[in-house]
Write a protein that holds these residues in place. Structure first.
Motif, PDB file in Angstrom:
ATOM      1  N   THR A   1       3.156   9.586  14.535  1.00  0.00           N
ATOM      2  CA  THR A   1       3.514  10.993  14.388  1.00  0.00           C
ATOM      3  C   THR A   1       2.359  11.885  13.967  1.00  0.00           C
ATOM      4  O   THR A   1       2.395  13.087  14.188  1.00  0.00           O
ATOM      5  CB  THR A   1       4.630  11.164  13.346  1.00  0.00           C
ATOM      6  OG1 THR A   1       4.151  10.717  12.073  1.00  0.00           O
ATOM      7  CG2 THR A   1       5.876  10.415  13.758  1.00  0.00           C
TER       8      THR A   1
ATOM      9  N   LYS B   1       2.985   2.736   7.983  1.00  0.00           N
ATOM     10  CA  LYS B   1       1.704   2.972   8.669  1.00  0.00           C
ATOM     11  C   LYS B   1       1.926   3.260  10.151  1.00  0.00           C
ATOM     12  O   LYS B   1       1.258   4.107  10.740  1.00  0.00           O
ATOM     13  CB  LYS B   1       0.767   1.765   8.501  1.00  0.00           C
ATOM     14  CG  LYS B   1       0.335   1.516   7.078  1.00  0.00           C
ATOM     15  CD  LYS B   1      -0.532   2.631   6.571  1.00  0.00           C
ATOM     16  CE  LYS B   1      -0.986   2.332   5.153  1.00  0.00           C
ATOM     17  NZ  LYS B   1      -1.577   3.474   4.515  1.00  0.00           N
TER      18      LYS B   1
ATOM     19  N   GLU C   1       3.256   6.813  10.508  1.00  0.00           N
ATOM     20  CA  GLU C   1       2.170   7.760  10.261  1.00  0.00           C
ATOM     21  C   GLU C   1       1.230   7.837  11.460  1.00  0.00           C
ATOM     22  O   GLU C   1       0.813   8.920  11.863  1.00  0.00           O
ATOM     23  CB  GLU C   1       1.393   7.363   9.002  1.00  0.00           C
ATOM     24  CG  GLU C   1       2.149   7.607   7.718  1.00  0.00           C
ATOM     25  CD  GLU C   1       1.393   7.150   6.498  1.00  0.00           C
ATOM     26  OE1 GLU C   1       0.330   6.506   6.625  1.00  0.00           O
ATOM     27  OE2 GLU C   1       1.884   7.422   5.380  1.00  0.00           O
ATOM     28  N   ARG C   2       0.903   6.695  12.050  1.00  0.00           N
ATOM     29  CA  ARG C   2       0.011   6.674  13.208  1.00  0.00           C
ATOM     30  C   ARG C   2       0.672   7.340  14.423  1.00  0.00           C
ATOM     31  O   ARG C   2       0.062   8.145  15.109  1.00  0.00           O
ATOM     32  CB  ARG C   2      -0.363   5.229  13.544  1.00  0.00           C
ATOM     33  CG  ARG C   2      -1.383   5.081  14.669  1.00  0.00           C
ATOM     34  CD  ARG C   2      -1.657   3.621  15.027  1.00  0.00           C
ATOM     35  NE  ARG C   2      -0.469   2.800  15.193  1.00  0.00           N
ATOM     36  CZ  ARG C   2       0.344   2.839  16.256  1.00  0.00           C
ATOM     37  NH1 ARG C   2       0.119   3.690  17.224  1.00  0.00           N
ATOM     38  NH2 ARG C   2       1.402   2.052  16.322  1.00  0.00           N
TER      39      ARG C   2
ATOM     40  N   MET D   1       1.713  12.406  10.893  1.00  0.00           N
ATOM     41  CA  MET D   1       2.124  12.984   9.617  1.00  0.00           C
ATOM     42  C   MET D   1       1.876  11.983   8.494  1.00  0.00           C
ATOM     43  O   MET D   1       1.848  10.785   8.723  1.00  0.00           O
ATOM     44  CB  MET D   1       3.604  13.365   9.657  1.00  0.00           C
ATOM     45  CG  MET D   1       3.868  14.550  10.552  1.00  0.00           C
ATOM     46  SD  MET D   1       5.573  15.083  10.463  1.00  0.00           S
ATOM     47  CE  MET D   1       6.282  14.103  11.762  1.00  0.00           C
ATOM     48  N   CYS D   2       1.731  12.512   7.293  1.00  0.00           N
ATOM     49  CA  CYS D   2       1.444  11.684   6.127  1.00  0.00           C
ATOM     50  C   CYS D   2       2.714  11.371   5.353  1.00  0.00           C
ATOM     51  O   CYS D   2       3.743  11.998   5.543  1.00  0.00           O
ATOM     52  CB  CYS D   2       0.477  12.421   5.200  1.00  0.00           C
ATOM     53  SG  CYS D   2      -1.104  12.770   5.945  1.00  0.00           S
ATOM     54  N   ARG D   3       2.578  10.435   4.447  1.00  0.00           N
ATOM     55  CA  ARG D   3       3.660  10.089   3.526  1.00  0.00           C
ATOM     56  C   ARG D   3       3.690  11.126   2.419  1.00  0.00           C
ATOM     57  O   ARG D   3       2.668  11.460   1.835  1.00  0.00           O
ATOM     58  CB  ARG D   3       3.405   8.712   2.948  1.00  0.00           C
ATOM     59  CG  ARG D   3       4.293   8.377   1.771  1.00  0.00           C
ATOM     60  CD  ARG D   3       3.890   7.099   1.133  1.00  0.00           C
ATOM     61  NE  ARG D   3       4.771   6.053   1.642  1.00  0.00           N
ATOM     62  CZ  ARG D   3       4.690   4.787   1.303  1.00  0.00           C
ATOM     63  NH1 ARG D   3       3.752   4.375   0.504  1.00  0.00           N
ATOM     64  NH2 ARG D   3       5.533   3.916   1.789  1.00  0.00           N
TER      65      ARG D   3
ATOM     66  N   ASN E   1       5.693  16.116   6.210  1.00  0.00           N
ATOM     67  CA  ASN E   1       5.551  14.799   5.606  1.00  0.00           C
ATOM     68  C   ASN E   1       6.806  13.978   5.868  1.00  0.00           C
ATOM     69  O   ASN E   1       7.873  14.522   6.126  1.00  0.00           O
ATOM     70  CB  ASN E   1       5.374  14.905   4.084  1.00  0.00           C
ATOM     71  CG  ASN E   1       4.075  15.540   3.707  1.00  0.00           C
ATOM     72  OD1 ASN E   1       3.040  15.245   4.268  1.00  0.00           O
ATOM     73  ND2 ASN E   1       4.123  16.424   2.733  1.00  0.00           N
TER      74      ASN E   1
ATOM     75  N   ARG F   1       2.298  19.498  12.075  1.00  0.00           N
ATOM     76  CA  ARG F   1       2.052  18.196  11.463  1.00  0.00           C
ATOM     77  C   ARG F   1       1.240  18.299  10.169  1.00  0.00           C
ATOM     78  O   ARG F   1       1.339  17.457   9.299  1.00  0.00           O
ATOM     79  CB  ARG F   1       1.361  17.268  12.452  1.00  0.00           C
ATOM     80  CG  ARG F   1       2.307  16.752  13.508  1.00  0.00           C
ATOM     81  CD  ARG F   1       1.573  15.965  14.596  1.00  0.00           C
ATOM     82  NE  ARG F   1       2.433  15.211  15.469  1.00  0.00           N
ATOM     83  CZ  ARG F   1       3.279  15.719  16.357  1.00  0.00           C
ATOM     84  NH1 ARG F   1       3.405  17.021  16.465  1.00  0.00           N
ATOM     85  NH2 ARG F   1       4.006  14.950  17.130  1.00  0.00           N
TER      86      ARG F   1
END
Length: 128
Positions: A40, A34, A37-38, A42-44, A22, A18
């Motif tokens: 997983t 959002k 992202e929460r 993982m970030c954008r 991305n 992770r």
């Protein structure tokens, strides 16, 4: 989506990193971004990004984006170029270099100028 990652991990034995992964979005509601992202962890990601040293973007690759490939070709040829290699050995080395480039040519549309530069480098090495 998370279930699919978990299923893949169980089936293959591979784990998702992770910290190195991305998500890339286009035309998606910010609330959904959002939530993903929460869920997983993982970030954008932002476009363009680099994959195996090459810039990936929705636009065609420019010559500047491909300079790293040309540098790799030059490094591989010059690395062995200082030694005395027979004509047949140089042919095999050039074939090896070009076979690695065929991978990139299958994924990206390479600019003609870059292909001509690589051809010139290989030609000069072969007939040196």
């Amino acid at each position: 989506m998370v279930n699919a990652f978990n299923f893949f991990s169980k089936a293959s034995g591979l784990q998702l990193n992770r910290g190195k992964s991305n998500f890339y979005y286009n035309g998606v509601d910010e609330g959904l971004v959002k939530e993903v992202e929460r869920a997983t962890g993982m970030c954008r990601g932002n476009v363009p990004f680099r994959y195996l040293g090459v810039s990936v973007s929705p636009k065609r690759l420019s010559v500047m984006d491909c300079n790293c490939l040309v540098d790799k070709v030059v490094d591989r040829i010059r690395g062995l170029g200082s030694k005395q290699i027979s004509y047949a050995g140089r042919v095999v080395l050039i074939q090896s270099v070009l076979s690695t480039l065929s991978y990139w040519a299958r994924i990206f549309i390479l600019p003609k100028m870059m292909i001509k530069r690589i051809e010139a480098i290989c030609r000069d090495y072969l007939w040196h």
